[in-house]
Design an enzyme around this catalytic site. Sequence first.
Site, PDB file in Angstrom:
ATOM      1  N   ASP A 108      -7.531 -10.725  -0.421  1.00  7.78           N
ATOM      2  CA  ASP A 108      -7.884  -9.322  -0.544  1.00  7.78           C
ATOM      3  C   ASP A 108      -7.940  -8.936  -2.020  1.00  7.78           C
ATOM      4  O   ASP A 108      -7.110  -9.371  -2.827  1.00  7.78           O
ATOM      5  CB  ASP A 108      -6.851  -8.435   0.171  1.00  7.78           C
ATOM      6  CG  ASP A 108      -6.906  -8.602   1.678  1.00  7.78           C
ATOM      7  OD1 ASP A 108      -7.984  -8.970   2.181  1.00  7.78           O
ATOM      8  OD2 ASP A 108      -5.890  -8.360   2.340  1.00  7.78           O
ATOM      9  N   ASP A 111      -2.503  -1.716  -7.898  1.00  8.33           N
ATOM     10  CA  ASP A 111      -1.747  -2.604  -7.011  1.00  8.33           C
ATOM     11  C   ASP A 111      -0.782  -3.455  -7.832  1.00  8.33           C
ATOM     12  O   ASP A 111       0.413  -3.555  -7.535  1.00  8.33           O
ATOM     13  CB  ASP A 111      -2.691  -3.556  -6.250  1.00  8.33           C
ATOM     14  CG  ASP A 111      -3.469  -2.882  -5.147  1.00  8.33           C
ATOM     15  OD1 ASP A 111      -2.885  -2.082  -4.412  1.00  8.33           O
ATOM     16  OD2 ASP A 111      -4.667  -3.178  -5.014  1.00  8.33           O
ATOM     17  N   GLU A 145       3.373  -7.738  -0.781  1.00  5.68           N
ATOM     18  CA  GLU A 145       2.040  -8.066  -0.300  1.00  5.68           C
ATOM     19  C   GLU A 145       1.174  -8.631  -1.415  1.00  5.68           C
ATOM     20  O   GLU A 145       0.228  -9.377  -1.167  1.00  5.68           O
ATOM     21  CB  GLU A 145       1.379  -6.809   0.282  1.00  5.68           C
ATOM     22  CG  GLU A 145       0.007  -7.062   0.862  1.00  5.68           C
ATOM     23  CD  GLU A 145      -0.573  -5.827   1.523  1.00  5.68           C
ATOM     24  OE1 GLU A 145      -1.675  -5.418   1.113  1.00  5.68           O
ATOM     25  OE2 GLU A 145       0.070  -5.289   2.432  1.00  5.68           O
ATOM     26  N   GLU A 146       1.511  -8.311  -2.649  1.00  3.79           N
ATOM     27  CA  GLU A 146       0.705  -8.753  -3.786  1.00  3.79           C
ATOM     28  C   GLU A 146       1.097 -10.128  -4.319  1.00  3.79           C
ATOM     29  O   GLU A 146       0.473 -10.629  -5.252  1.00  3.79           O
ATOM     30  CB  GLU A 146       0.799  -7.716  -4.913  1.00  3.79           C
ATOM     31  CG  GLU A 146       0.368  -6.316  -4.520  1.00  3.79           C
ATOM     32  CD  GLU A 146      -1.034  -6.273  -3.927  1.00  3.79           C
ATOM     33  OE1 GLU A 146      -1.885  -7.073  -4.369  1.00  3.79           O
ATOM     34  OE2 GLU A 146      -1.267  -5.461  -3.015  1.00  3.79           O
ATOM     35  N   ASP A 173       4.764  -3.148   0.416  1.00  2.00           N
ATOM     36  CA  ASP A 173       3.352  -3.011   0.062  1.00  2.00           C
ATOM     37  C   ASP A 173       3.346  -1.978  -1.056  1.00  2.00           C
ATOM     38  O   ASP A 173       3.465  -0.777  -0.804  1.00  2.00           O
ATOM     39  CB  ASP A 173       2.546  -2.515   1.266  1.00  2.00           C
ATOM     40  CG  ASP A 173       1.058  -2.358   0.947  1.00  2.00           C
ATOM     41  OD1 ASP A 173       0.693  -2.482  -0.238  1.00  2.00           O
ATOM     42  OD2 ASP A 173       0.278  -2.086   1.875  1.00  2.00           O
ATOM     43  N   LEU A 176       1.243  -0.588  -3.058  1.00  2.00           N
ATOM     44  CA  LEU A 176       0.244   0.473  -3.115  1.00  2.00           C
ATOM     45  C   LEU A 176      -0.711   0.338  -1.937  1.00  2.00           C
ATOM     46  O   LEU A 176      -1.730  -0.336  -2.022  1.00  2.00           O
ATOM     47  CB  LEU A 176      -0.522   0.417  -4.437  1.00  2.00           C
ATOM     48  CG  LEU A 176      -0.861   1.756  -5.100  1.00  2.00           C
ATOM     49  CD1 LEU A 176      -1.851   2.555  -4.269  1.00  2.00           C
ATOM     50  CD2 LEU A 176       0.409   2.577  -5.300  1.00  2.00           C
ATOM     51  N   ASP A 177      -0.341   0.941  -0.826  1.00  2.00           N
ATOM     52  CA  ASP A 177      -1.179   0.917   0.375  1.00  2.00           C
ATOM     53  C   ASP A 177      -2.342   1.890   0.213  1.00  2.00           C
ATOM     54  O   ASP A 177      -2.177   2.992  -0.302  1.00  2.00           O
ATOM     55  CB  ASP A 177      -0.342   1.326   1.595  1.00  2.00           C
ATOM     56  CG  ASP A 177      -1.199   1.590   2.815  1.00  2.00           C
ATOM     57  OD1 ASP A 177      -1.682   0.609   3.408  1.00  2.00           O
ATOM     58  OD2 ASP A 177      -1.405   2.773   3.160  1.00  2.00           O
ATOM     59  N   GLU A 183       3.657  -3.969   6.503  1.00  3.38           N
ATOM     60  CA  GLU A 183       3.064  -2.732   7.003  1.00  3.38           C
ATOM     61  C   GLU A 183       3.491  -2.406   8.436  1.00  3.38           C
ATOM     62  O   GLU A 183       4.061  -1.337   8.700  1.00  3.38           O
ATOM     63  CB  GLU A 183       1.526  -2.835   6.925  1.00  3.38           C
ATOM     64  CG  GLU A 183       1.028  -2.956   5.500  1.00  3.38           C
ATOM     65  CD  GLU A 183      -0.407  -3.473   5.422  1.00  3.38           C
ATOM     66  OE1 GLU A 183      -1.200  -2.857   4.679  1.00  3.38           O
ATOM     67  OE2 GLU A 183      -0.736  -4.481   6.079  1.00  3.38           O
TER      68      GLU A 183
END
Length: 320
Positions: free
Chosen positions: A55, A61, A83-84, A102, A104-105, A265
């Site tokens: 992604d 992010d 997540e990053e 996460d 920065l969703d 998430e």
Amino acid sequence: MTSPANVISPDLIPDALYPTINALCATSIDVAAIIARAGLGQSLAAQVGENSDGDGQKALDVLADDMFEAALRGGDVRWYASEEQEDALLTSEGGKYALAIDPLDGSSNIDVNVSIGTIFSIFDTKEGAEESFLRPASEQICGGYILYGPATCLVVTFGNGTQQYVLDPSKGEFVLVEKAMEVPETSKEFAINASNYRHWTKPVRTYIDDCLAGKDGPRGMDFNMRWVGSLVAETHRILTRGGIFLYPGDARPGYENGRLRMVYECAPIAFIIEQAKGHATDGETPILERQAATLHGRVPLVFGSAQKVQRVADHHDLSE
């Protein structure tokens, strides 16, 4: 971790978790300030790479991930999973918690000034990183999100209801405004990306068809569709106004389990919603009964008003 000044009311926050929650909130104030200046400096929406799952990563992010990781180092968090980042990081040898985040969703909405947020989940730590996170979602001891919108809000649960705190910008402090949020049962709103209709399974199509049929259909009422593309914004609306959100798996390659990650998430959002008397499933099975097989594993997500989520599960039962 250098202890920041207290920036959140201690009401209803377990003493042992307060330093971690306070660090998250202190960092979020800085993140909110950066977001508020979007367009006045660097482009926060500029793509700067890809995460381990392919992604695209926006500048914000990566920046937010760095900020939260730095804020938690040396504190009570032993394992930091983002997540990053591909793998969990050891942030404190003596830490007693494992925190998944996460940072920065909804970052695809940065350049259009739509509400975005930070989602996090906390477990009691185990010796190894993966075993600390790859476990039933019901073992979470905290789930929360911070919403960066017209107001900056923290919505959080510690397993005893869902609370909301709002940042008072004049004081730089989060203030408790709701002790027990509840998802309203009555709502005529549903949220789904309807452009993927042709790829959905029959139970999902049938549920949405019933909604679209309006007052002349089996539901006997007209519905409105919502789709923001920011999970935190969708969650906050449902907590406030009720309704249902669906991100199902579908027939496209790579979308068999949807696109939302269980650890970062789905698990924390499910915990928040269930504690607010709503319901969260993968379409059939409660999310809190599931566990991820990998740190970045995905799972379909359906959540909102309990009766509406149950109706989706009923459609799956009828299709078997």
